[in-house]
Design a protein around this motif. Structure first.
Motif, PDB file in Angstrom:
ATOM      1  N   ALA A   1       0.848  -1.177   0.000  1.00  0.00           N
ATOM      2  CA  ALA A   1       0.000   0.000   0.000  1.00  0.00           C
ATOM      3  C   ALA A   1       0.879   1.221   0.000  1.00  0.00           C
ATOM      4  O   ALA A   1       2.054   1.147   0.313  1.00  0.00           O
ATOM      5  CB  ALA A   1      -0.912   0.016   1.225  1.00  0.00           C
ATOM      6  N   SER A   2       0.278   2.374  -0.361  1.00  0.00           N
ATOM      7  CA  SER A   2       1.037   3.610  -0.310  1.00  0.00           C
ATOM      8  C   SER A   2       1.409   3.889   1.127  1.00  0.00           C
ATOM      9  O   SER A   2       0.545   3.923   2.002  1.00  0.00           O
ATOM     10  CB  SER A   2       0.180   4.752  -0.864  1.00  0.00           C
ATOM     11  OG  SER A   2      -0.214   4.456  -2.182  1.00  0.00           O
ATOM     12  N   PRO A   3       2.724   4.095   1.408  1.00  0.00           N
ATOM     13  CA  PRO A   3       3.131   4.260   2.791  1.00  0.00           C
ATOM     14  C   PRO A   3       2.543   5.510   3.435  1.00  0.00           C
ATOM     15  O   PRO A   3       2.339   6.505   2.777  1.00  0.00           O
ATOM     16  CB  PRO A   3       4.657   4.328   2.702  1.00  0.00           C
ATOM     17  CG  PRO A   3       4.996   4.444   1.292  1.00  0.00           C
ATOM     18  CD  PRO A   3       3.801   4.127   0.476  1.00  0.00           C
ATOM     19  N   LEU A   4       2.248   5.440   4.670  1.00  0.00           N
ATOM     20  CA  LEU A   4       1.787   6.537   5.487  1.00  0.00           C
ATOM     21  C   LEU A   4       2.669   6.561   6.697  1.00  0.00           C
ATOM     22  O   LEU A   4       3.393   5.649   6.964  1.00  0.00           O
ATOM     23  CB  LEU A   4       0.373   6.262   6.006  1.00  0.00           C
ATOM     24  CG  LEU A   4      -0.756   6.322   5.022  1.00  0.00           C
ATOM     25  CD1 LEU A   4      -2.018   6.009   5.743  1.00  0.00           C
ATOM     26  CD2 LEU A   4      -0.871   7.687   4.425  1.00  0.00           C
TER      27      LEU A   4
ATOM     28  N   ARG B   1      -8.694  -5.177  -0.149  1.00  0.00           N
ATOM     29  CA  ARG B   1      -8.346  -3.824  -0.583  1.00  0.00           C
ATOM     30  C   ARG B   1      -9.297  -2.816   0.027  1.00  0.00           C
ATOM     31  O   ARG B   1     -10.448  -3.124   0.324  1.00  0.00           O
ATOM     32  CB  ARG B   1      -8.405  -3.712  -2.109  1.00  0.00           C
ATOM     33  CG  ARG B   1      -7.445  -4.639  -2.833  1.00  0.00           C
ATOM     34  CD  ARG B   1      -7.500  -4.412  -4.336  1.00  0.00           C
ATOM     35  NE  ARG B   1      -6.593  -5.312  -5.025  1.00  0.00           N
ATOM     36  CZ  ARG B   1      -6.900  -6.527  -5.452  1.00  0.00           C
ATOM     37  NH1 ARG B   1      -8.132  -6.992  -5.239  1.00  0.00           N
ATOM     38  NH2 ARG B   1      -6.017  -7.274  -6.066  1.00  0.00           N
ATOM     39  N   GLY B   2      -8.800  -1.600   0.171  1.00  0.00           N
ATOM     40  CA  GLY B   2      -9.633  -0.534   0.701  1.00  0.00           C
ATOM     41  C   GLY B   2      -8.835   0.733   0.831  1.00  0.00           C
ATOM     42  O   GLY B   2      -7.996   1.043  -0.022  1.00  0.00           O
TER      43      GLY B   2
ATOM     44  N   VAL C   1     -11.312  -2.108   4.828  1.00  0.00           N
ATOM     45  CA  VAL C   1     -11.317  -2.964   3.644  1.00  0.00           C
ATOM     46  C   VAL C   1     -12.705  -3.057   3.035  1.00  0.00           C
ATOM     47  O   VAL C   1     -13.668  -3.437   3.708  1.00  0.00           O
ATOM     48  CB  VAL C   1     -10.788  -4.369   4.012  1.00  0.00           C
ATOM     49  CG1 VAL C   1     -10.998  -5.347   2.876  1.00  0.00           C
ATOM     50  CG2 VAL C   1      -9.316  -4.275   4.377  1.00  0.00           C
ATOM     51  N   THR C   2     -12.804  -2.721   1.747  1.00  0.00           N
ATOM     52  CA  THR C   2     -14.089  -2.748   1.040  1.00  0.00           C
ATOM     53  C   THR C   2     -14.166  -3.841  -0.015  1.00  0.00           C
ATOM     54  O   THR C   2     -15.247  -4.108  -0.537  1.00  0.00           O
ATOM     55  CB  THR C   2     -14.345  -1.390   0.361  1.00  0.00           C
ATOM     56  OG1 THR C   2     -13.239  -1.071  -0.492  1.00  0.00           O
ATOM     57  CG2 THR C   2     -14.528  -0.295   1.398  1.00  0.00           C
ATOM     58  N   GLN C   3     -13.044  -4.463  -0.345  1.00  0.00           N
ATOM     59  CA  GLN C   3     -13.031  -5.558  -1.316  1.00  0.00           C
ATOM     60  C   GLN C   3     -12.245  -6.729  -0.737  1.00  0.00           C
ATOM     61  O   GLN C   3     -11.095  -6.574  -0.346  1.00  0.00           O
ATOM     62  CB  GLN C   3     -12.384  -5.126  -2.634  1.00  0.00           C
ATOM     63  CG  GLN C   3     -13.070  -3.962  -3.327  1.00  0.00           C
ATOM     64  CD  GLN C   3     -12.319  -3.557  -4.575  1.00  0.00           C
ATOM     65  OE1 GLN C   3     -12.058  -4.369  -5.454  1.00  0.00           O
ATOM     66  NE2 GLN C   3     -11.973  -2.278  -4.660  1.00  0.00           N
TER      67      GLN C   3
ATOM     68  N   ASP D   1      -7.581   9.026   2.999  1.00  0.00           N
ATOM     69  CA  ASP D   1      -7.638   9.148   1.543  1.00  0.00           C
ATOM     70  C   ASP D   1      -6.414   8.523   0.866  1.00  0.00           C
ATOM     71  O   ASP D   1      -5.812   9.096  -0.028  1.00  0.00           O
ATOM     72  CB  ASP D   1      -7.766  10.622   1.139  1.00  0.00           C
ATOM     73  CG  ASP D   1      -8.173  10.787  -0.320  1.00  0.00           C
ATOM     74  OD1 ASP D   1      -8.823   9.871  -0.852  1.00  0.00           O
ATOM     75  OD2 ASP D   1      -7.811  11.824  -0.917  1.00  0.00           O
ATOM     76  N   THR D   2      -6.049   7.343   1.360  1.00  0.00           N
ATOM     77  CA  THR D   2      -4.896   6.612   0.829  1.00  0.00           C
ATOM     78  C   THR D   2      -5.292   5.164   0.619  1.00  0.00           C
ATOM     79  O   THR D   2      -5.905   4.547   1.486  1.00  0.00           O
ATOM     80  CB  THR D   2      -3.716   6.668   1.821  1.00  0.00           C
ATOM     81  OG1 THR D   2      -3.380   8.034   2.068  1.00  0.00           O
ATOM     82  CG2 THR D   2      -2.493   5.945   1.262  1.00  0.00           C
ATOM     83  N   THR D   3      -4.950   4.621  -0.544  1.00  0.00           N
ATOM     84  CA  THR D   3      -5.330   3.239  -0.836  1.00  0.00           C
ATOM     85  C   THR D   3      -4.521   2.265   0.015  1.00  0.00           C
ATOM     86  O   THR D   3      -3.403   2.550   0.437  1.00  0.00           O
ATOM     87  CB  THR D   3      -5.117   2.908  -2.319  1.00  0.00           C
ATOM     88  OG1 THR D   3      -3.731   3.110  -2.649  1.00  0.00           O
ATOM     89  CG2 THR D   3      -5.997   3.772  -3.196  1.00  0.00           C
ATOM     90  N   PHE D   4      -5.115   1.102   0.236  1.00  0.00           N
ATOM     91  CA  PHE D   4      -4.504   0.071   1.062  1.00  0.00           C
ATOM     92  C   PHE D   4      -4.858  -1.284   0.463  1.00  0.00           C
ATOM     93  O   PHE D   4      -6.001  -1.513   0.052  1.00  0.00           O
ATOM     94  CB  PHE D   4      -5.048   0.162   2.492  1.00  0.00           C
ATOM     95  CG  PHE D   4      -4.599  -0.955   3.405  1.00  0.00           C
ATOM     96  CD1 PHE D   4      -3.290  -1.038   3.832  1.00  0.00           C
ATOM     97  CD2 PHE D   4      -5.505  -1.914   3.831  1.00  0.00           C
ATOM     98  CE1 PHE D   4      -2.881  -2.059   4.676  1.00  0.00           C
ATOM     99  CE2 PHE D   4      -5.113  -2.932   4.688  1.00  0.00           C
ATOM    100  CZ  PHE D   4      -3.790  -3.006   5.107  1.00  0.00           C
ATOM    101  N   SER D   5      -3.872  -2.162   0.365  1.00  0.00           N
ATOM    102  CA  SER D   5      -4.153  -3.504  -0.151  1.00  0.00           C
ATOM    103  C   SER D   5      -3.246  -4.522   0.499  1.00  0.00           C
ATOM    104  O   SER D   5      -2.109  -4.231   0.859  1.00  0.00           O
ATOM    105  CB  SER D   5      -3.986  -3.557  -1.670  1.00  0.00           C
ATOM    106  OG  SER D   5      -2.635  -3.354  -2.036  1.00  0.00           O
ATOM    107  N   ILE D   6      -3.783  -5.727   0.686  1.00  0.00           N
ATOM    108  CA  ILE D   6      -3.036  -6.850   1.242  1.00  0.00           C
ATOM    109  C   ILE D   6      -3.288  -8.051   0.349  1.00  0.00           C
ATOM    110  O   ILE D   6      -4.431  -8.366   0.025  1.00  0.00           O
ATOM    111  CB  ILE D   6      -3.490  -7.185   2.678  1.00  0.00           C
ATOM    112  CG1 ILE D   6      -3.325  -5.977   3.590  1.00  0.00           C
ATOM    113  CG2 ILE D   6      -2.721  -8.352   3.236  1.00  0.00           C
ATOM    114  CD1 ILE D   6      -3.831  -6.198   4.995  1.00  0.00           C
ATOM    115  N   SER D   7      -2.215  -8.722  -0.066  1.00  0.00           N
ATOM    116  CA  SER D   7      -2.334  -9.891  -0.933  1.00  0.00           C
ATOM    117  C   SER D   7      -2.135 -11.165  -0.138  1.00  0.00           C
ATOM    118  O   SER D   7      -1.288 -11.231   0.751  1.00  0.00           O
ATOM    119  CB  SER D   7      -1.293  -9.829  -2.059  1.00  0.00           C
ATOM    120  OG  SER D   7      -1.518  -8.696  -2.868  1.00  0.00           O
TER     121      SER D   7
END
Length: 489
Positions: free
Chosen positions: A29-32, A158-159, A181-183, A145-151
């Motif tokens: 994910a985009s780092p924060l 994802r969310g 997470v929304t997906q 307002d930053t995307t997040f995903s885990i595989s």
């Protein structure tokens, strides 16, 4: 030993993998910029082809997981009762999020470092029974307002990232960053679990956020001691069991001396390896025979509460089974071995410079009985080539046999011998703890970089003197078979 029909035996193996999916994220994910009780769920019935899928999935999950790279009050410690899900397949506790605080069950995973919850606007259906997080219901939620995903080996979640007040084991971080997470891929979540709390170090957090436990540990004076500890129950060898069972205890800020005897044997994490909870596997024996191991980084092992089994290099795992007469690679499931159920397998593991060889019970080594004569072992060959993952992943197959302590300063992992009180909880059926909103002993402010309905159950935490006494009453009642439910504070 009673054996299960082949189709049912295979189905039990498959059910174990389902829960591991939650506990095995490899995030991008985009780092924060206290203690929790565990519960277990009964195995679902599946056919032989599903077993094959389950075994393959176990490897995929681990390979995917490891492929990626304040204000305060007085010091305190806390605990939360755990749930044992699907015959030792996973262990979860509860957190509370938002204002007003609402409770959620989450897998507790020392093999990852991100917190995420399923969101109400994209994951749940009316029939799946998964409680979801509604950000609009919390007056303190901030959308980053930053995307997040885990595989995962079997899918992805994802969310976006947000921050809010999070309570856990009697503590609160009022600006904790986590994934909303929304997906979610099909079957990635299984009720009643709503997400996952990573308990590794910040250096491997895909979100870039400091994990909840580390925020507390780094905030000097908040915790009695900068550590967390697990005692896990065993139900894998119980022939009749509910889907969810009492799973043990998680402690934050202090250890529970009633759950172990003797000293805690701490071994430091190798210098510069603070990400996963790494230990060097110094010795491995099976039925008294030593297995040849690599040294140094070639023997590094992640101690991972979010993994059911033990995975290791092909040559070492093959050499282990070579010491078990009648063992053979499992056809159709590369990396797994079968062996005669009549064989009593005694495995020991030694870590770092310790002189202690920790045993794994035969009940835990025997993953599943496939027929009257054939069983599958809980050690399997895992490929981590080309990744940043350590070659060994040591999960609950081992951790059910010890009291395990994860200490941030000095960075180390400790093991101790389980007490008679802890061992008496194995196989003792009862009502599983439910998610809870409990008392808060201390609050700190999380990192600000880049920037409902209450379900009653076991205490989310309490000051040490209260927590210890309440826990003692709960444990005594569980062991005596009088109760198995929640503790209220």
């Amino acid at each position: 030993m009673h054996y299960l029909p082949y189709s049912l035996a295979l189905s039990c193996l498959l059910s174990l993998a389902q829960d591991n999916v939650l506990a095995a994220p490899s995030a991008s994910a985009s780092p924060l910029p206290r203690a929790i009780p565990l519960v277990r769920r009964a195995a679902a019935q599946r056919n032989a082809s599903e077993l094959s899928s389950w075994l393959s999935r176990q490897k995929e999950i681990l390979e995917a997981k490891y492929s990626g790279s304040a204000a305060q009050r007085k010091r305190a410690s806390g605990f939360n009762l755990l749930t044992n899900q699907n015959a030792d397949s996973s262990f979860y506790g509860s957190i509370a999020v938002g204002t007003p605080a609402i409770s959620y069950d989450v897998i507790l995973d020392t093999g990852s470092s991100d917190l995420w919850l399923a969101a109400s606007d994209g994951v749940s259906t009316t029939s799946d029974g998964i409680p979801t997080f509604d950000s609009t219901a919390s007056s303190t939620f901030t959308d980053l307002d930053t995307t997040f995903s885990i595989s995962y080996g079997s899918g992805a979640a994802r969310g976006t990232l947000g921050k809010d007040a999070v309570q856990f084991a009697g503590f609160e971080v009022d600006q904790q960053t986590f994934g909303v997470v929304t997906q979610v891929s099909t079957d990635l979540l299984s009720a009643p679990v709503s997400g996952l709390m990573g308990l590794g170090f910040a250096s491997i957090a895909a979100s870039g956020a400091t994990p909840f436990w580390q925020t507390l540990a780094d905030n000097d004076g908040t915790l009695d001691s900068p550590l967390m500890a697990f005692q896990l129950t065993r139900f894998v060898d119980t022939t009749t069991s509910n889907a969810l069972q009492p799973g043990g205890t998680f402690n934050l800020g202090a250890v529970n001396t009633s759950l172990f005897t003797g000293a805690i044997d701490y071994q430091d994490i190798p210098s510069g390896e603070e990400g996963y909870w790494i230990q060097e596997l110094a010795a491995l024996t099976v039925n008294g025979n030593s297995v040849t191991l690599d040294s140094g980084s070639g023997a590094y092992a992640a101690i991972d509460t979010g993994t059911t089994l033990v995975g290791g290099p092909q040559d070492a795992v093959s050499a282990l089974y070579a010491q078990i007469e009648g063992s053979a690679p499992l056809t159709g499931n590369e990396g797994y071995w079968s062996y005669p159920c009549s064989t009593n397998v005694n495995v020991t593991m030694k870590f770092g410079s310790s002189s202690i060889a920790w045993p794994i019970s035969n009940a835990d080594f025997l993953l599943q009985q496939l027929s009257q004569d054939t069983c599958v072992g809980a050690f399997f060959a895992l490929s981590t080539a080309g990744t940043s993952a350590p070659p060994w992943i040591v999960g609950d197959t081992f951790l059910k046999n010890v009291y395990s302590v994860f200490r941030s300063s000095p960075a180390s992992v400790g093991f101790a011998t389980l007490s008679a009180e802890a061992l008496a909880m194995n196989g003792k059926t009862g009502a599983a703890p439910s998610a809870t909103v409990g008392a808060v002993s201390a609050t700190v402010t999380g990192s600000t970089a880049n920037s409902g309905t209450d379900r009653s159950s076991s205490a989310n935490g309490a000051p040490p003197s209260v927590g210890a006494s309440v826990y003692a009453l709960w444990a005594a009642a569980l062991v005596s078979g009088l109760v198995g439910g929640a503790v209220m504070l």
